[in-house]
Motif scaffolding. Sequence first.
Motif, short mmCIF file in Angstrom:
data_model
loop_
_atom_site.label_atom_id
_atom_site.label_comp_id
_atom_site.label_asym_id
_atom_site.label_seq_id
_atom_site.Cartn_x
_atom_site.Cartn_y
_atom_site.Cartn_z
N ILE A 1 -61.18 -81.34 -10.47
CA ILE A 1 -61.58 -82.73 -10.26
C ILE A 1 -63.04 -82.93 -10.64
CG2 ILE A 1 -61.74 -84.60 -8.56
CD1 ILE A 1 -59.53 -83.11 -6.96
N GLU A 2 -63.96 -82.47 -9.79
CA GLU A 2 -65.39 -82.79 -10.00
C GLU A 2 -65.98 -82.15 -11.24
OE1 GLU A 2 -64.49 -84.31 -6.15
OE2 GLU A 2 -64.13 -82.27 -6.93
N VAL A 3 -65.66 -80.86 -11.48
CA VAL A 3 -66.21 -80.21 -12.67
C VAL A 3 -65.69 -80.90 -13.93
CG1 VAL A 3 -66.26 -78.09 -14.03
CG2 VAL A 3 -66.58 -78.00 -11.54
N SER A 4 -64.42 -81.26 -13.91
CA SER A 4 -63.84 -81.95 -15.06
C SER A 4 -64.48 -83.31 -15.29
CB SER A 4 -62.33 -82.11 -14.84
OG SER A 4 -61.75 -82.87 -15.88
N LEU A 5 -64.71 -84.07 -14.21
CA LEU A 5 -65.19 -85.44 -14.35
C LEU A 5 -66.71 -85.53 -14.45
CD1 LEU A 5 -62.84 -87.22 -11.78
CD2 LEU A 5 -62.62 -87.14 -14.27
N ILE A 6 -67.42 -84.74 -13.68
CA ILE A 6 -68.89 -84.82 -13.66
C ILE A 6 -69.49 -83.94 -14.76
CG2 ILE A 6 -70.97 -84.47 -12.26
CD1 ILE A 6 -69.22 -85.04 -9.80
N GLY A 7 -68.86 -82.78 -14.99
CA GLY A 7 -69.23 -81.97 -16.14
C GLY A 7 -70.51 -81.17 -16.00
N GLY A 8 -70.86 -80.73 -14.80
CA GLY A 8 -72.11 -79.98 -14.62
C GLY A 8 -71.96 -78.49 -14.81
N SER A 9 -71.19 -78.06 -15.80
CA SER A 9 -70.89 -76.64 -15.99
C SER A 9 -72.09 -75.88 -16.54
CB SER A 9 -69.71 -76.48 -16.95
OG SER A 9 -68.59 -77.19 -16.50
N LEU A 10 -72.15 -74.61 -16.21
CA LEU A 10 -73.19 -73.73 -16.74
C LEU A 10 -72.84 -73.32 -18.17
CD1 LEU A 10 -75.80 -72.13 -15.88
CD2 LEU A 10 -74.27 -70.18 -15.48
N PRO A 11 -73.75 -73.49 -19.12
CA PRO A 11 -73.47 -73.07 -20.50
C PRO A 11 -73.27 -71.55 -20.59
CG PRO A 11 -75.32 -74.59 -20.44
CD PRO A 11 -75.04 -74.20 -19.02
N PRO A 12 -72.47 -71.09 -21.54
CA PRO A 12 -72.18 -69.65 -21.65
C PRO A 12 -73.43 -68.79 -21.82
CG PRO A 12 -70.61 -70.91 -22.96
CD PRO A 12 -71.64 -71.88 -22.46
N PHE A 13 -74.41 -69.24 -22.61
CA PHE A 13 -75.59 -68.41 -22.82
C PHE A 13 -76.35 -68.20 -21.51
CE2 PHE A 13 -80.12 -67.85 -24.09
CZ PHE A 13 -79.98 -66.58 -24.64
N ASP A 14 -76.47 -69.27 -20.72
CA ASP A 14 -77.15 -69.14 -19.43
C ASP A 14 -76.37 -68.22 -18.49
OD1 ASP A 14 -77.61 -72.07 -20.56
OD2 ASP A 14 -79.40 -71.51 -19.44
N ALA A 15 -75.04 -68.29 -18.56
CA ALA A 15 -74.23 -67.38 -17.76
C ALA A 15 -74.44 -65.93 -18.19
CB ALA A 15 -72.74 -67.76 -17.89
N TRP A 16 -74.56 -65.71 -19.50
CA TRP A 16 -74.82 -64.37 -20.01
C TRP A 16 -76.16 -63.84 -19.51
CZ3 TRP A 16 -78.27 -61.82 -23.21
CH2 TRP A 16 -77.84 -60.62 -23.77
#
Length: 382
Positions: free
Chosen positions: A224-239
């Motif tokens: 719900i929220e991640v899909s709609l708000i979209g505040g995901s961590l970019p892959p490079f930052d996760a790496w």
Amino acid sequence: MRMQTMLAHFGEETFHGAVVPPLFLNSIFTSNTFDEMKAPDTPYRYSRMGNPTTDMLEKKLAALDNGEAAKVFASGMAAISTTLLHFLKQGDHVICSYPIYGGTYAMLSGWMARFGVTCDFVDFRNLDNIRGAAKPNTRMLFTEGYSTMFMDVFDLRGAIEISKAHGWVSIIDNTCATPATLKPLDWGFDVVVHSLSKYLSGHSDVIGGVVVSSRDTIRKLTEIEVSLIGGSLPPFDAWLANRGIRTFGLRMKQQGESAMRVAALLAGHPQVERVNFPFLPGLGQHELAASQMSGPTGLLSFELRGGEPAVRRFVDALRWFKLGVSWGGFESLVYATAIGWQREQVAGTEYESRVDKLVRLSIGLEDAEDLLEDVEQALARI
């Protein structure tokens, strides 16, 4: 596996014998067939929703907090705001401890009111304040494991008992205490949030956040929220965060040990009115801190005699402690609330008179002797 072994190995795929996992920078993932793409259990379609690199980090973070699942975000505030929006609706009421992290205070004191959500900020050091703030529409209890500026600890057993008795959702920001010293899910909290930017990444090169909870909560929050708000961590930052977290246990050990030595120095200095570091025996709340947390962190504060002028001279005289707003990195930092802080949080409370004389130190990975000498020479210049 014990903590440091888990951080070094758990959750990482092996690709051609590579010690360091690859970075999946792609935004989309394709499928071979119509049915494969349509299948509900297709693991990856679009990196906003999931990515192999972020998955590796999420597995480590969930295990670190003894949680079932985790979701990483583009900042600590993205993690906090998404969690609040997930659980709260119009007409709900929140009970929150104070002093609290500034972004959390801003969200709950004003911004959420736009959606009809109200909040009472109370002193969690007295559990009766929590009981007294309860309302028929109370939905959430929000607190910190170790408060950001004044370094208070709260009776978490008592707070969670009250929350469970009323059926509230309980959320704790564990950024300051960290999973190295406190695991709130084991105590019965429903949700733990962290800023990845601080101790977990530890290198002052990542902005990120994480929510750790049950598998069902993380699934719903993602859908719900991640899909709609979209505040995901970019892959490079996760790496980058995954690289940093491998040394988390070692860093916390050294930073905690150095902080104990700095706190002891401050506690015995005539220019210091008060040290806020409950891990040092003899200081306020020590017994409570020792009963809840397995060891010290590298974050402490103290209050200088002479108020803001003394604080200004001390801060400007430091050599190794750099003036900055964050904490938890490899470098030692200093900040003073007199420079800027939400004074309205503590207006009319005992904290109000302490704001102008408070100095916060984040102890880094420098040699402790150099840090001690730096603090001593700065105190001598007040």
